[in-house]
Motif scaffolding. Structure first.
Motif, PDB file in Angstrom:
ATOM      1  N   ASP A  36       5.520 -26.054 -13.329  1.00  0.00           N
ATOM      2  CA  ASP A  36       4.669 -27.220 -13.526  1.00  0.00           C
ATOM      3  C   ASP A  36       3.242 -26.864 -13.110  1.00  0.00           C
ATOM      4  O   ASP A  36       2.964 -25.742 -12.667  1.00  0.00           O
ATOM      5  N   GLN A  37       2.336 -27.805 -13.257  1.00  0.00           N
ATOM      6  CA  GLN A  37       0.923 -27.513 -13.034  1.00  0.00           C
ATOM      7  C   GLN A  37       0.641 -27.053 -11.608  1.00  0.00           C
ATOM      8  O   GLN A  37      -0.063 -26.057 -11.389  1.00  0.00           O
ATOM      9  N   SER A  38       1.186 -27.730 -10.634  1.00  0.00           N
ATOM     10  CA  SER A  38       0.893 -27.390  -9.237  1.00  0.00           C
ATOM     11  C   SER A  38       1.490 -26.038  -8.853  1.00  0.00           C
ATOM     12  O   SER A  38       0.853 -25.246  -8.144  1.00  0.00           O
ATOM     13  N   THR A  39       2.702 -25.750  -9.332  1.00  0.00           N
ATOM     14  CA  THR A  39       3.335 -24.466  -9.009  1.00  0.00           C
ATOM     15  C   THR A  39       2.580 -23.308  -9.641  1.00  0.00           C
ATOM     16  O   THR A  39       2.350 -22.270  -9.007  1.00  0.00           O
ATOM     17  N   ARG A  40       2.180 -23.491 -10.913  1.00  0.00           N
ATOM     18  CA  ARG A  40       1.429 -22.430 -11.588  1.00  0.00           C
ATOM     19  C   ARG A  40       0.096 -22.179 -10.879  1.00  0.00           C
ATOM     20  O   ARG A  40      -0.294 -21.031 -10.653  1.00  0.00           O
ATOM     21  N   ALA A  41      -0.598 -23.247 -10.526  1.00  0.00           N
ATOM     22  CA  ALA A  41      -1.885 -23.097  -9.846  1.00  0.00           C
ATOM     23  C   ALA A  41      -1.713 -22.405  -8.496  1.00  0.00           C
ATOM     24  O   ALA A  41      -2.529 -21.552  -8.111  1.00  0.00           O
TER      25      ALA A  41
END
Length: 580
Positions: A36-41
């Motif tokens: 998800d966005q937070s994990t990728r970032a």
């Protein structure tokens, strides 16, 4: 997926290297939507930080850099969550890694540059950050481009430079005008183009992609620099068209590419040839450059490139069939006796011949025989060929072919000799006009049918401009050669609302009268009716006279003609029927 993030954060400097490699490989192998966005970032930030501080005391060692950068590149392919890569500090880190790893690990250095290229592709605003003074990415990659020796390096660096110059900026002025190691970017690009061209002709990996990116980068410079130069130069302010000799050095290498690239299957007009055409049409026609445009001398570089080229085996295809038809019926402009098919893949000595060869092949392939260009079959066939070519499915025939027609138009505008050669190639003096021109299955017939196209609006306009330029931009000559009926719509759009008068000199070599509307031989030639009457026998004349008498008698009884006129005609016909 938080499990992979947790596995990575659990790593330390004491972790076995195989365990580090396994975690990095799991990031690489993960499906695009795994994170998800937070994990990728979070993973992107961790990888950047660890790469920046890689040592024997950190989570990543120097030898882990290549795999870690590959993982970072994989994460950066998805826009959602990879925004940290657009930050100035991140771009600087990737540049520093590319530079520091170049000697010891070329693959890792290349991966760092690919991360930059992907970021600039996905985020427009990252390009502004990249070329800012804070990062200095433009000058950095320009220096690397000068040192690059392989097609893969040139591909990545040229892609970065293409994206960095996609919009007008001071970087373009700096690249063109400032010298690095005694050379500007205009001095560097031709040497790299020639280097890659030899690889293209030898079918080496990455060669065609590298050539495409180099040509796209060149196109940006040719497109943006003249206006930037005009705005920056006090002597050019107030002018609408800005020209500078600073870009002239690109023309010879672009012409070599245009003349030398071999034909491709299944579509005859694909990158990098299309990019070469795009770049050429942006170069202004100036007196100092015409000699280069029309040069028929092959330089030593072209000879060397041809000697290293191994011809591809011929395969049966629609293009081959088009070439066979083309070779059999073509009116050659070439000084040599070589057929066009044998010339394809070699360096063409003449840009006029090369351009007309390409137009003939492209039109024969996409508009076979005397087909209707607006037919569904033509559009469906193009979509099917496009699907297997690797080109964007959004590409249209208008976008693909119009630049080549524009290049031909510019060639016509260069000098009278080129214009006449193109005109006589399309509409030869010995043209058979005994049947409608729009039913011909040659290049002229296809052009005329496109002039009436509803679907291909851009291509329609481009064909009209090419024919107009080939006819000295004289509507009278154009109408007399192809018939006003075929070009009435085009001329109307140029503000010519009625049929122009005939030209002062007759452009037709034939003694037969040509219909000014259709462009075909006039079946009712001058004095044709009088001649037919002279050839009639007395008996045939009497029969025709009887017919006229009956007609006038009916008109007389119906009251259609005026009384005096009806009586006069009736008495005249009757007197002629009375034997003397």
């Amino acid at each position: 997926m938080t499990d992979i993030l947790r596995s990575y954060t659990d790593l330390s400097s004491s972790s076995p290297r195989f365990q580090v490699a396994a975690v990095l490989q799991s990031i690489i192998n993960a499906l695009p939507l795994t994170f998800d966005q937070s994990t990728r970032a979070a993973l992107v930030r961790l990888l950047l930080r660890d790469l920046r501080t890689s040592s024997s005391k950190s989570r990543l060692f120097h030898k882990d850099a290549a795999l870690a950068l590959l993982a970072l590149k994989t994460l950066g392919r998805i826009p959602v969550g990879s925004e940290p890569l657009t930050e100035a500090s991140s771009l600087r880190t990737l540049m520093e890694l590319s530079s520091s790893l170049y000697k010891d690990d070329r693959n890792a250095s290349s991966e760092a540059l690919k991360c930059i290229a992907n970021t600039l592709l996905l985020y427009d605003y990252a390009r502004v950050t990249f070329i800012s003074k804070e990062v200095g990415g433009g000058e950095f990659c320009a220096s690397l481009l000068e040192k690059a020796t392989t097609s893969e390096q040139l591909f990545t660096l040229s892609r970065i430079m293409f994206l960095a110059t996609a919009s007008p900026s001071s970087l373009i002025l700096t690249l063109v005008e400032d010298k690095r190691h005694g050379r500007t970017i205009i001095d560097v690009i031709p040497t790299k183009i020639d280097m890659v061209l030899s690889s293209v002709l030898a079918n080496k990996a990455f060669a065609r992609d590298a050539m495409s990116e180099l040509l796209k980068f060149s196109f940006n410079l040719l497109l943006h620099y003249p206006k930037l130069y005009g705005l920056a130069s006090p002597s050019s302010r107030g002018q609408q068209d800005f020209q500078s000799s600073n870009l002239d050095g690109l023309l010879p290498s672009l012409l070599r590419v245009y003349r030398s690239l071999p034909r491709t299957f299944p579509i005859p007009l694909v990158p990098p040839l299309t990019h070469a055409i795009h770049a050429l049409v942006t170069i202004p026609i100036t007196h100092s450059l015409i000699s280069l445009w029309l040069s028929t001398t092959r330089n030593s570089t072209s000879r060397q490139l041809r000697s290293s080229h191994t011809p591809r085996p011929r395969s049966s295809s629609t293009l081959d069939r088009a070439l066979n038809v083309f070779t059999a019926g073509r009116r050659s402009l070439s000084i040599s006796s070589n057929s066009p098919a044998s010339m394809v893949g070699n360096s063409h000595r003449d840009i006029v011949v090369r351009t007309m060869d390409l137009l003939e092949i492209v039109f024969s392939f996409h508009f076979p025989s005397n087909s209707n260009p607006d037919s569904r079959e033509i559009r469906e066939a193009f979509k099917n060929v496009l699907a297997g070519s690797g080109m964007s499915t959004d590409t249209s025939l208008d976008e693909l072919v119009s630049p080549l027609l524009l290049l031909c138009t510019r060639i016509c505008m260069m000098d009278h000799t080129s214009r006449k050669r193109v005109r006589e190639w399309i509409i030869p003096p010995s043209l058979d006009r005994s049947y409608p021109l729009d039913e011909r299955d040659d290049f002229l017939g296809r052009c005329i049918r496109l002039l009436g196209s509803v679907y291909h609006t851009r291509l329609k306009a481009s064909v009209g401009e090419m024919l107009y330029a080939a006819c000295d931009c004289d509507p009278s000559i154009l109408s007399s050669l192809v018939g006003y009926g075929h070009v009435a719509g085009f001329l109307f759009n140029k503000g010519i609302l009625s049929a122009p008068p005939p030209p002062s000199t007759d452009p037709h070599s034939s003694q037969r009268v040509v219909n000014p509307i259709t462009g075909t031989y006039d079946t009712m030639a001058q004095n044709g009716m009088n001649n037919s009457i002279v050839e009639m026998t007395e008996e045939e004349k009497e029969i025709e006279m009887d017919k006229l008498f009956v007609l006038f008698d009916r008109l007389d009884r119906s009251g259609a003609p005026p009384t005096n006129q009806g009586k006069a005609v009736h008495s005249t016909v009757k007197s002629k029927r009375t034997p003397k």
